[in-house]
Design a protein around this motif. Structure first.
Motif, short mmCIF file in Angstrom:
data_model
loop_
_atom_site.label_atom_id
_atom_site.label_comp_id
_atom_site.label_asym_id
_atom_site.label_seq_id
_atom_site.Cartn_x
_atom_site.Cartn_y
_atom_site.Cartn_z
N CYS A 156 -13.46 -0.37 1.96
CA CYS A 156 -13.04 0.81 1.16
C CYS A 156 -14.10 0.85 -0.02
O CYS A 156 -14.90 0.08 -0.47
CB CYS A 156 -11.59 0.48 0.68
N GLU A 174 1.02 -1.23 0.06
CA GLU A 174 0.07 0.20 0.08
C GLU A 174 0.75 1.10 0.06
O GLU A 174 0.68 2.05 -0.68
CB GLU A 174 -0.82 0.05 1.29
N LEU A 213 -8.32 -0.99 -3.52
CA LEU A 213 -7.15 -0.15 -3.24
C LEU A 213 -6.04 -0.34 -4.08
O LEU A 213 -5.29 0.63 -4.48
CB LEU A 213 -6.89 -0.23 -1.59
N ALA A 246 -4.35 -7.83 2.21
CA ALA A 246 -5.01 -6.46 1.89
C ALA A 246 -5.19 -5.97 3.26
O ALA A 246 -4.62 -4.74 3.46
CB ALA A 246 -6.25 -6.61 1.40
N ALA A 247 -5.53 -6.56 4.37
CA ALA A 247 -5.71 -5.65 5.70
C ALA A 247 -4.39 -5.23 6.17
O ALA A 247 -4.28 -4.14 6.97
CB ALA A 247 -6.38 -6.76 6.57
N THR A 248 -3.28 -5.88 5.79
CA THR A 248 -1.89 -5.44 6.47
C THR A 248 -1.19 -4.39 5.54
O THR A 248 -0.09 -4.18 6.01
CB THR A 248 -0.83 -6.56 6.81
N GLY A 249 -1.69 -3.91 4.38
CA GLY A 249 -1.32 -3.08 3.61
C GLY A 249 -0.99 -3.47 2.15
O GLY A 249 -0.01 -2.80 1.62
N SER A 295 -0.44 -4.47 11.48
CA SER A 295 -0.41 -3.31 12.28
C SER A 295 0.39 -3.47 13.72
O SER A 295 -0.35 -4.58 14.26
CB SER A 295 -1.54 -2.60 12.33
#
Lengths: 471, 710
Positions: free
Chosen positions: B406, B3, B583, B510-513, B47
């Motif tokens: 998102c 990301e 994203l 995806a959730a971690t970037g 995170s």
């Protein structure tokens, strides 16, 4: 500007609004001016549409070169500047105690980004912004509030740079305007539009507190002979309190069907008005809800609205089509056999209703490309059904429901005007298409059953509010 | 592709001796590793240390030039097991993950590496996600340090202290043959600041050199009789060595030693020191630079405690306040023991002054400190301040903003379809998983009954042996490769589970970037991608495996789910729902399209809209979506009171609004606008004559309407 050795700045923003970029710009300005700067935040999950607090602390080394101990989050009562990207985030800054009366410069946008809890309500679930504005004024040394979203649109920039401009314009930081602009140049991205946004934010920070402007809703003036006749009749026969709604109603129904239909609306309204007395809440509400009901959304109406020139223009505006670009518009329509049959003359509609073949043919949703000639003409033909609307099944059904509802209200009005007004207001529950519409009718029927059972005005209002929220 | 790109920031990592390094906490930690001559690095994203992994990935060239090996580990257990390289060889190694959840996963390997001990320095950098934005906030990494006997560093939160902690951590590890954990609090990871850099150091031995000259020492292997020796070694050698190193090198710090009030003192975890100082400053007990009127003993090493330092600090004091975040209050317990053993009469107070739960922000510490002073040093105590919260009726207006999918997220239609199936078949037990898809438990979907841990969606449904109603398990592709393939699918096949598993295959973690994983469809020169999930699932014996290649097809998704729920076939049913994380897709597509546009090429943009004159304001569409772009605005119709639905310009045209309108038979108000920039000649020509004919008809209709209008 007083000599200070520390400035604490909290930024409240939603994911994707560039709160992190804003924090970086501020730090850049401070470091260039010889200050020490530290920024922290908690990104991660909160970034996905949640609200995030960014914290920036600016400080100077001690006279003997000792380094300051910096905090990692805003401390209630010890924040000098709060910048919030939205009205409720401004409220959240106040709620969390970041903004303090007599101390904090509170800079907040006054536009709304609605939370899911506000959006998903079947009625109106929006929070009250006025209360937030009042609290923001009370609990700050100075509140700078304006619609930053509109400022973003005007300057084709991003909200973070509007906030940056407003921060510079507030004079809360001991740095000149050029120092802020230098940070924008330094980042090197979208410099031109960012400088425009910055200037806009800077200027707005000097202005009055301003809420987003809503489109004005002017009372229509009649343009045709029939319109003038009906307007005169409304003025003569209806109380002043109900007049605005009644004129809107007349205009809507003439657009929907014709002058005779609008006259029928007045007939019905006059019956209610005759039972009403000051302050004429009942007539005012009836003028609203009766017009809305009589302009029920059948396939004829939907087609009619979809093919209008003004609608084409509105879409072009909304999706921001530029010259030289080609726009096509596709509707997602799913008329079920029932809706099709209801829009046909009753004799034909009844026959069609039993058709298994048609039912199958209509079981799938249609992608209707209104901008293509084929579909435009097809929709226009459906819209022409206005000519035989009075003979449709749906017309008979709706008029029956309307009369029953008005009868009920009239009966109630003889003894209890407030109760009658609540019966009228229940129309607000009737919404949507297909299943949604049918469910809304059931809800409406439930309230009518309560009314028939003798429920008072308050009980009816509570029931409506509950049903609107339940969805 | 992650990301956030650190490509430009990692250039700072080449800074040499004496240069000022300005940047984020995680970059500073990376610089500390390079200055320490680290030989290998691994870890698992999450995170707050995702960015640390992204920095490593983006610094790959620099790492390679220094001879440092970097690996994106398959799980935290994999990363921890990697530390085996430091057992026999003088290799400095560092691994990283999110704690406490990652430490749970890693704990098998951690027990083993802590048992055998290490030769080269072994550093475990844990992102402690305590407090805001945390998942399991009530558990502490501290417990793992205690149970496995690994040292735990919790340095003061400034970049210089963090980098020092990295460097000292390796030395401490080597001096005591013990792995060292470095706890990074959430805000310290993302905190910016400066420190004076040193030159990067090439590892004395590379992993390649170690592999070329294998060393075997059975004493270091966890098997009898060596493992009995390890226990003794830990107590008799490694523990004293560790304590001696911490003491001799003064890793802990003291402030305000010449204080005017020697009868009291404060012991604080290093990570909380800044908050404590701010609290004291606002009470007039310290200045902004750390000069304090009360003696402070700052534990940069949270475990172990150093008995002689503790007794020296406490001696002569009537009361000492312990500022220790989280519970149980391990440090407070240990301090009481040490004070008792030293036969001191000092009162150790902590949790009776400070709250048992929640973050110790400066405001919380100020209140606790005030209480402590009123009890033990009333002459320093501040006046009590009455809180002045926002009136309830105003506070009620401020809505919560729960995390959500998102704009354009491909997972949203999966849950819209589940919602539709739920309407037909009634509610089902849904075993949710960790990942973006867990947002399904929040409004507007409100789907999901439990979540048992990363990749454990299917395992969490395994006890449900249905008669006629199957449980649904959700699993992300990240969790699938982390452990779900074996713990979920393999287990379900073996035990003949009759559950439905929905694997969300969005191409990234995806959730971690947005990091790449085994099944990513992207080309990654450093890693092997494009390994289909369906193949792996079939490989462990699943028979009923269906693929949806476009999750936005809500009707198909709904039909397939219904089939999985009602099919007579026994055994696990697996649906792999594929669509790229929006994203990541937008980041990729925007760049590509920008280039095409700049060259005058044809680009198609799609977005949705709502006709406000046919929208009746029932918001059924929002209840099936929750998309940030799908919102409301005041009704332009003066008679209508409820807001209408409105699509913002941030819409990416994913198509869900239209699919929902069709699949759930919602409303004809939605339209899809297709905007072609730089259209072809044919497109322009067609547009031209269409506009003329349509315009002519519209003008006629307008005239007719005006004639009968109001």
């Amino acid at each position: 500007m007083t000599e200070k050795n520390r400035i604490a700045i909290a930024i409240l923003a939603l994911g994707g609004q560039g709160g992190g970029v804003l924090a970086e710009w501020i730090q850049h300005v401070a470091r260039e001016a010889g200050w020490l700067a530290q920024g922290t935040s908690v990104p991660g999950v909160a970034q996905r549409t949640g609200s995030t607090v960014y914290y920036v602390e600016l400080a100077r080394a001690g006279a003997d070169g000792r380094m300051p101990i910096m905090a990692q989050m805003p401390m209630p009562g010890d924040v000098d500047v709060v910048v919030a990207s939205e009205l409720m985030e401004t409220g959240r800054a106040v709620l969390r105690g970041f903004s303090t009366a007599g101390k904090t410069t509170l800079i907040g946008s006054t536009h709304r980004i609605y939370a899911i809890s506000e959006k998903q309500v079947a009625g109106d679930g929006r929070g009250n912004g006025e209360k937030i504005l009042a609290a923001a004024r009370e609990r700050s040394a100075r509140f700078i509030g304006f619609d930053m979203e509109a400022a973003t649109e005007r300057t084709h920039s991003v909200i973070s740079v509007i906030m940056f401009g407003a921060l510079a314009g507030s004079g809360a930081l001991p740095f000149p305007r050029e120092a802020f602009e230098a940070a924008i140049h330094h980042s090197g991205k979208a410099v031109k539009s960012n400088l425009a946004g910055f200037a806009e934010g800077f200027a707005r920070a000097q202005g009055e507190i301003a809420m987003p402007q809503e489109e004005g809703l002017e009372i229509p003036t009649p343009t045709t002979t029939m319109g003038k006749v009906l307007a005169a009749r409304a003025r003569a026969g209806l109380p002043d309190a109900a007049l605005a709604n009644a004129l809107h109603g007349l205009a809507k129904l003439m657009d929907y069907q014709d002058g005779d239909y609008a006259a029928l609306y007045l007939d019905r309204l006059e019956r209610i008005a005759a039972l009403d007395r000051a302050p004429f809440d009942l007539t005012q509400e009836a003028a609203r809800h009766l017009a809305l009901w009589m302009a029920y959304e059948d396939t004829i109406r939907v087609a009619d609205l979809k093919v209008r020139a003004a609608r084409f223009e509105r879409v072009r505006d909304e999706v921001k089509v530029k010259d030289g670009q080609v726009l096509t518009v596709t509707e997602f329509m799913h008329p079920r056999l029932q809706e099709v049959a209801e829009s046909l003359p009753a004799w034909l509609g009844r026959r069609v209703m039993g058709s298994a073949w048609l039912d199958r043919a209509l079981s799938k949703g249609r992608h209707v490309e209104t901008t293509s000639l084929r579909w435009f003409i097809a929709l226009r033909l459906v819209a022409m059904g206005r000519g035989w609307r009075r003979s449709t099944l749906r017309y008979a059904e709706e008029q029956g429901r309307i009369e029953a509802w008005l009868d009920r209200a009239q009966k109630a009005a003889r003894t209890d005007l407030a109760r009658a007004a609540e019966i009228i207001r229940a129309q607000r529950l009737i919404k949507g298409y297909g299943d949604t519409f049918e469910r809304s009718l059931e809800r409406f029927a439930a309230i009518m059953a309560q009314a028939d059972g003798g429920a008072g005005a308050e009980a009816l209002r509570d029931a409506r509010e509950t049903l609107l929220k339940a969805a | 592709m992650a990301e956030r790109s650190f490509k430009s920031e990692v250039k700072k990592l080449t800074a040499g001796e004496g240069e000022t390094f300005t940047g984020e906490g995680i970059l500073a930690v990376t610089k500390g590793l390079l200055q320490s001559g680290v030989a290998y690095v691994g870890g698992y994203q999450g995170s707050p240390i995702s960015h640390l992994m992204d920095v490593f990935a983006d610094a790959n060239d620099l790492l390679a030039s220094l001879g440092v090996h970097f690996e994106a580990s398959a799980s935290e257990a994999t990363a921890a097991a990697m530390l085996a390289a430091s057992v026999n060889y003088p290799l400095r190694g560092a691994v990283t993950w999110k704690s406490v959840v990652g430490t749970n996963v890693a704990s098998d390997a951690l027990s083993n590496v802590a048992s055998g001990g290490v030769t080269g320095g072994a550093l475990i950098i844990v992102g402690e996600d305590y407090g805001e934005g945390s998942s399991i906030m009530q558990e502490r990494t501290h417990a793992f340090a205690m149970k496995s006997q690994m040292w735990l560093l919790d340095p003061r939160p400034n970049l210089t202290s963090l980098v020092d902690a990295v460097e000292q951590g390796f030395r401490l590890s080597e001096a005591s043959n013990t792995p060292v954990m470095l706890q990074m609090r959430v805000r310290s990871c993302h905190m910016t600041g400066s420190f004076i850099a040193k030159d990067n150091v090439r590892p004395a031995m590379t992993v390649g050199e170690a592999a070329a000259a294998p060393v075997r020492d059975t004493q270091r292997i966890v098997l009898p009789p060596a493992n009995f020796l390890h226990e003794v070694e830990k107590i008799e050698q490694r523990w004293p060595a560790g304590i001696a190193y911490v003491r001799d090198n003064k890793l802990n710090e003291w402030f305000g030693q010449d204080s005017e009030t020697p009868e009291i003192g404060i012991i604080v975890q290093g990570g909380l020191y800044n908050n404590l100082n701010r609290a004291m400053e606002l009470l007039g007990l310290a200045d902004a630079y750390g000069s304090s009127k009360i003696a402070v003993y700052c534990l940069n090493v949270a475990y172990p405690l150093i008995p002689e330092e503790v007794s020296a600090f406490c001696a002569g004091k009537q009361a000492v306040l312990v500022v220790e975040e989280g519970q149980p209050e391990f440090i407070e317990h240990e301090l009481n023991t040490l004070v008792r053993r030293a036969d001191l009469q000092t009162r150790i107070v902590g949790k009776d002054m400070l709250p048992r739960s929640g973050e110790y922000s400066a405001a919380v510490i100020r209140d606790g400190l005030g209480k402590f002073l009123r009890a033990h040093a009333p002459h320093l105590a501040p006046a009590e301040v009455k809180p002045d919260p926002l009136p309830r009726d105003v506070a009620m207006e401020i809505p919560q903003r729960p995390a959500g999918f998102c704009t354009g997220c491909p997972e949203r239609p999966v849950f819209a379809a589940m919602k539709l199936v739920e309407k037909e078949l009634g509610p089902t037990h849904v075993s949710a998983d960790i990942g973006c898809h867990l947002f399904s438990i929040l409004p507007p979907f409100d789907i999901g009954n439990t979540t048992m841990g990363y990749g454990l969606g299917t395992a969490g449904a395994s006890a449900f042996k249905p008669k006629d109603k199957r449980a649904i398990a959700v699993m992300g592709d990240g969790g699938f490769w982390h452990n779900g393939l074996t713990s979920g699918i393999g287990n379900a096949v073996f035990n003949k589970d009759d559950t439905v598993t929905l694997i969300i295959d969005n191409g990234y973690s995806a959730a971690t970037g947005g990091q790449d994983i085994l099944s990513s469809r992207a080309d990654n020169p450093e890693r092997v991608t494009k390994n289909p999930i369906a193949k792996a699932v079939q490989g462990v014996g699943a028979k009923w495996v269906k693929l949806v290649e476009r999750t936005y097809d809500v009707a198909k998704m709904r039909d397939l789910l219904r089939e999985a729920m009602t099919s007579p076939e026994k055994g696990p049913k697996v649906i792999v729902a594929q669509s790229e994380c929006m994203l990541n897709k937008q980041r990729r597509v925007k760049r590509e399209q920008g280039k095409v546009l700049a060259n005058g090429g044809r680009v198609v943009r799609e977005r949705f809209g709502v006709d406000s004159d046919t929208c009746t304001g029932d918001h059924a569409c929002i209840r099936l979506s929750g998309c940030p772009s799908l919102t409301i605005k005041s009704n332009p119709d003066p008679l209508r009171q409820d807001p209408v639905t409105h699509v913002e310009n941030s819409c990416v045209g994913c198509g869900l609004c239209g699919e929902n309108a069709h699949a759930a038979i919602l409303c004809p108000s939605f339209y899809r606008a297709r905007i072609v920039s730089n259209p072809t000649g044919w497109e322009k020509f067609r547009q031209g004559w269409r506009a003329r004919i349509v315009g002519w008809m519209q003008a006629r209709d307008d005239r007719a309407r005006m004639a009968r209008a109001f």
